[in-house]
Design a protein around this motif. Structure first.
Motif, PDB file in Angstrom:
ATOM      1  N   PHE A 103       3.828   1.405  -3.432  1.00 33.44           N
ATOM      2  CA  PHE A 103       3.580   2.981  -3.156  1.00 33.44           C
ATOM      3  C   PHE A 103       3.054   3.414  -4.314  1.00 33.44           C
ATOM      4  O   PHE A 103       3.383   2.916  -5.483  1.00 33.44           O
ATOM      5  CB  PHE A 103       4.801   3.647  -2.829  1.00 33.44           C
ATOM      6  CG  PHE A 103       5.305   3.119  -1.199  1.00 33.44           C
ATOM      7  CD1 PHE A 103       4.869   3.917  -0.440  1.00 33.44           C
ATOM      8  CD2 PHE A 103       6.524   2.486  -1.403  1.00 33.44           C
ATOM      9  CE1 PHE A 103       5.345   3.544   0.864  1.00 33.44           C
ATOM     10  CE2 PHE A 103       7.104   1.918   0.169  1.00 33.44           C
ATOM     11  CZ  PHE A 103       6.530   2.635   1.004  1.00 33.44           C
ATOM     12  N   TRP A 104       2.085   4.400  -4.317  1.00 35.98           N
ATOM     13  CA  TRP A 104       1.555   4.931  -5.623  1.00 35.98           C
ATOM     14  C   TRP A 104       1.120   6.537  -5.164  1.00 35.98           C
ATOM     15  O   TRP A 104       0.977   6.811  -3.839  1.00 35.98           O
ATOM     16  CB  TRP A 104       0.472   4.412  -6.191  1.00 35.98           C
ATOM     17  CG  TRP A 104      -0.852   4.241  -5.619  1.00 35.98           C
ATOM     18  CD1 TRP A 104      -1.847   5.075  -5.568  1.00 35.98           C
ATOM     19  CD2 TRP A 104      -0.999   3.240  -4.725  1.00 35.98           C
ATOM     20  NE1 TRP A 104      -2.741   4.736  -4.966  1.00 35.98           N
ATOM     21  CE2 TRP A 104      -2.586   3.508  -4.184  1.00 35.98           C
ATOM     22  CE3 TRP A 104      -0.467   2.209  -4.117  1.00 35.98           C
ATOM     23  CZ2 TRP A 104      -3.133   2.826  -3.316  1.00 35.98           C
ATOM     24  CZ3 TRP A 104      -1.263   1.437  -3.154  1.00 35.98           C
ATOM     25  CH2 TRP A 104      -2.574   1.617  -2.826  1.00 35.98           C
ATOM     26  N   THR A 105       0.805   7.297  -6.083  1.00 34.70           N
ATOM     27  CA  THR A 105       0.224   8.736  -5.692  1.00 34.70           C
ATOM     28  C   THR A 105      -1.021   8.707  -6.457  1.00 34.70           C
ATOM     29  O   THR A 105      -1.544   8.210  -7.454  1.00 34.70           O
ATOM     30  CB  THR A 105       1.003   9.873  -6.375  1.00 34.70           C
ATOM     31  OG1 THR A 105       1.107   9.782  -7.727  1.00 34.70           O
ATOM     32  CG2 THR A 105       2.220   9.709  -5.732  1.00 34.70           C
ATOM     33  N   ASP A 106      -2.185   9.242  -5.476  1.00 35.49           N
ATOM     34  CA  ASP A 106      -3.276   9.288  -5.801  1.00 35.49           C
ATOM     35  C   ASP A 106      -3.764  10.302  -6.960  1.00 35.49           C
ATOM     36  O   ASP A 106      -2.772  11.222  -7.374  1.00 35.49           O
ATOM     37  CB  ASP A 106      -4.631   9.195  -4.917  1.00 35.49           C
ATOM     38  CG  ASP A 106      -4.339  10.681  -3.772  1.00 35.49           C
ATOM     39  OD1 ASP A 106      -3.836  11.453  -4.242  1.00 35.49           O
ATOM     40  OD2 ASP A 106      -4.825  10.621  -2.779  1.00 35.49           O
ATOM     41  N   ALA A 107      -4.731  10.626  -7.497  1.00 40.86           N
ATOM     42  CA  ALA A 107      -5.108  11.509  -8.533  1.00 40.86           C
ATOM     43  C   ALA A 107      -4.766  12.897  -8.035  1.00 40.86           C
ATOM     44  O   ALA A 107      -4.447  14.115  -8.770  1.00 40.86           O
ATOM     45  CB  ALA A 107      -6.758  11.743  -8.751  1.00 40.86           C
ATOM     46  N   GLY A 108      -4.795  13.151  -6.475  1.00 41.01           N
ATOM     47  CA  GLY A 108      -4.428  14.771  -6.130  1.00 41.01           C
ATOM     48  C   GLY A 108      -2.950  14.735  -5.686  1.00 41.01           C
ATOM     49  O   GLY A 108      -2.529  15.829  -5.260  1.00 41.01           O
ATOM     50  N   GLY A 109      -2.440  13.562  -5.927  1.00 38.93           N
ATOM     51  CA  GLY A 109      -0.687  13.546  -5.782  1.00 38.93           C
ATOM     52  C   GLY A 109      -0.371  13.269  -4.453  1.00 38.93           C
ATOM     53  O   GLY A 109       0.722  13.233  -4.112  1.00 38.93           O
ATOM     54  N   THR A 110      -1.367  12.594  -3.655  1.00 41.82           N
ATOM     55  CA  THR A 110      -1.147  12.200  -2.269  1.00 41.82           C
ATOM     56  C   THR A 110      -0.448  10.813  -2.450  1.00 41.82           C
ATOM     57  O   THR A 110      -0.988   9.934  -3.198  1.00 41.82           O
ATOM     58  CB  THR A 110      -2.172  12.404  -1.337  1.00 41.82           C
ATOM     59  OG1 THR A 110      -2.748  13.592  -1.419  1.00 41.82           O
ATOM     60  CG2 THR A 110      -1.914  11.723   0.142  1.00 41.82           C
ATOM     61  N   GLY A 111       0.474  10.612  -1.619  1.00 39.86           N
ATOM     62  CA  GLY A 111       1.086   9.017  -1.726  1.00 39.86           C
ATOM     63  C   GLY A 111       0.214   8.222  -0.912  1.00 39.86           C
ATOM     64  O   GLY A 111      -0.194   8.590   0.235  1.00 39.86           O
ATOM     65  N   ARG A 112       0.134   7.090  -1.509  1.00 41.29           N
ATOM     66  CA  ARG A 112      -0.823   5.845  -0.828  1.00 41.29           C
ATOM     67  C   ARG A 112       0.190   4.671  -0.775  1.00 41.29           C
ATOM     68  O   ARG A 112       0.864   4.604  -1.321  1.00 41.29           O
ATOM     69  CB  ARG A 112      -1.936   5.664  -1.663  1.00 41.29           C
ATOM     70  CG  ARG A 112      -2.880   7.019  -2.009  1.00 41.29           C
ATOM     71  CD  ARG A 112      -3.746   7.056  -0.566  1.00 41.29           C
ATOM     72  NE  ARG A 112      -4.374   8.442  -0.583  1.00 41.29           N
ATOM     73  CZ  ARG A 112      -5.341   8.791   0.185  1.00 41.29           C
ATOM     74  NH1 ARG A 112      -5.386   8.230   1.497  1.00 41.29           N
ATOM     75  NH2 ARG A 112      -5.949   9.861   0.018  1.00 41.29           N
ATOM     76  N   THR A 113      -0.404   3.562   0.128  1.00 39.87           N
ATOM     77  CA  THR A 113       0.210   2.380   0.280  1.00 39.87           C
ATOM     78  C   THR A 113      -0.630   1.381   0.712  1.00 39.87           C
ATOM     79  O   THR A 113      -1.652   1.615   1.343  1.00 39.87           O
ATOM     80  CB  THR A 113       1.642   2.768   1.285  1.00 39.87           C
ATOM     81  OG1 THR A 113       2.277   1.438   1.387  1.00 39.87           O
ATOM     82  CG2 THR A 113       0.899   2.965   2.832  1.00 39.87           C
ATOM     83  N   CYS A 114      -0.259   0.035   0.138  1.00 38.55           N
ATOM     84  CA  CYS A 114      -0.959  -1.103   0.674  1.00 38.55           C
ATOM     85  C   CYS A 114       0.155  -2.166   0.345  1.00 38.55           C
ATOM     86  O   CYS A 114       1.422  -1.861   0.136  1.00 38.55           O
ATOM     87  CB  CYS A 114      -1.942  -1.551  -0.442  1.00 38.55           C
ATOM     88  SG  CYS A 114      -3.687  -0.837   0.027  1.00 38.55           S
ATOM     89  N   SER A 115      -0.108  -3.385   1.189  1.00 37.09           N
ATOM     90  CA  SER A 115       0.743  -4.567   1.313  1.00 37.09           C
ATOM     91  C   SER A 115       0.737  -5.442   0.141  1.00 37.09           C
ATOM     92  O   SER A 115      -0.473  -5.422  -0.458  1.00 37.09           O
ATOM     93  CB  SER A 115       0.580  -5.054   2.732  1.00 37.09           C
ATOM     94  OG  SER A 115       0.456  -4.166   3.530  1.00 37.09           O
ATOM     95  N   GLY A 116       1.690  -6.418   0.047  1.00 42.04           N
ATOM     96  CA  GLY A 116       1.638  -7.158  -0.836  1.00 42.04           C
ATOM     97  C   GLY A 116       2.571  -8.282  -0.723  1.00 42.04           C
ATOM     98  O   GLY A 116       3.587  -8.231   0.065  1.00 42.04           O
TER      99      GLY A 116
END
Length: 326
Positions: A103-116
């Motif tokens: 989980f992370w937030t992009d430059a605009g503050g929107t939460g993002r996700t990818c698997s690992g």
């Protein structure tokens, strides 16, 4: 006899890959970090509430989205299921400890996700994913709440939250230099984590999966796991991989290809697992060709060869990570 010979050769290649990974010496940088409570992890645990995790959007917006921008210059024939091809079904489940989601937030503050997935390493702190998920976080790039949550499901963090170390994201230099399309063969990433809020290193908390390189394109059976963005639980699917020689001139190379239904945005970076001596080994991650595939029925991976071996070596020895050309 031919079949037996192939099996022996495959086993020898796997053993070679095993010895390569096991023979690397750790560096201080690659260690899981000092024992004791980790306030950075505690802060991320507080930030990533169940509501924020559920609302996170896919960091891989092209995966499974049809003929999106990543495929706009290519004919539809270069991606997706073949006519009449059997597509193995996927199912939701609560996951395994060694797979999870970033989980992370992009430059605009929107939460993002990818698997690992957690891979075994001397420092007991390493997570494998796709380059297109984490390439923005190499070097001195701001982390913006970047963390790994193993076996995330139903809003739960059963093993806590593991921050990604500053300067701990490794993506091949070729992926930066060539870009996500021409460099699709290098679409892989490794992230060095810090301990969780209690001071426990990641691999001590959940165990690890063996990273295999140089074992070819054909694997069966393969268990693929991925986390669709917004879903309460991850997906798993049993299938097999075969080689796919790209006929998209913008994305040259040969890639492992796997048919599995319903792998959409958020599943990029999810592992392709094979049984390995009582556990699991990883031979690919969702990514590579068309950043993992333009349809939800077929996925791809960068081939795990010398580039992945070099990336692993850099991560576990604490070499400076690659980054965009200045």
């Amino acid at each position: 006899m031919v079949r037996n010979t192939r099996i022996v050769r495959y086993a020898a290649a796997c053993a070679s890959a095993l010895m390569l990974c096991a023979g690397l010496a750790p560096a201080a940088f690659a260690d899981g970090g000092p024992a004791g409570p980790n306030p950075v992890a505690a802060g991320l645990d507080a930030y990533w509430t169940p509501a924020r995790m559920a609302a996170a959007l896919p960091g891989d917006t092209a995966k499974g989205a049809g003929a999106g921008p990543a495929a706009s210059a290519a004919p539809p024939a270069v991606d997706g299921p073949r006519p009449g091809e059997y597509i193995p079904p996927s199912r939701s489940f609560t996951g395994i400890p060694q797979a999870g989601t970033f989980f992370w937030t992009d430059a605009g503050g929107t939460g993002r996700t990818c698997s690992g997935s957690v891979v075994r390493s001397p420092g007991r702190s390493l997570v494998l994913s796709a380059g297109h998920c984490l390439k923005g976080y190499a070097g001195t790039s701001p982390k913006r709440h970047l963390a790994f949550v193993p076996q995330y499901h139903d809003g739960l963090k059963p093993f806590g939250v593991f921050p990604v170390r500053v300067g701990g994201v490794y993506v091949p230099q070729q992926y930066y230099d060539l870009g996500s399309r021409a460099g699709a063969e290098y679409d892989v990433a490794l992230a060095v984590t810090e301990p969780d809020q209690d001071g426990t290193p990641l691999q001590d908390a959940v165990g690890g999966i063996r990273l295999l390189t140089g074992t070819g394109y054909v694997h069966a059976p393969v268990r693929m796991i991925g986390y669709p963005a917004g879903a309460a639980e991850p997906l798993e699917c049993w299938s097999w991989t075969t080689p796919w020689a790209s006929d998209d001139p913008a994305e040259p190379g040969t890639f492992p290809r796997i048919a599995c239904d319903a792998f959409v945005g958020g599943t990029s970076g999810g592992p392709m697992l094979v049984p390995w001596f009582g556990g699991w080994a990883v031979v690919g991650v969702i990514g590579g060709y068309h950043t993992g595939g333009n349809t939800s029925q077929v996925s791809y991976s960068a081939y795990f060869g010398t580039a992945v071996s070099a990336l692993y070596r850099a991560a576990v020895t604490g070499a400076p990570p690659a980054g965009p050309a200045s």
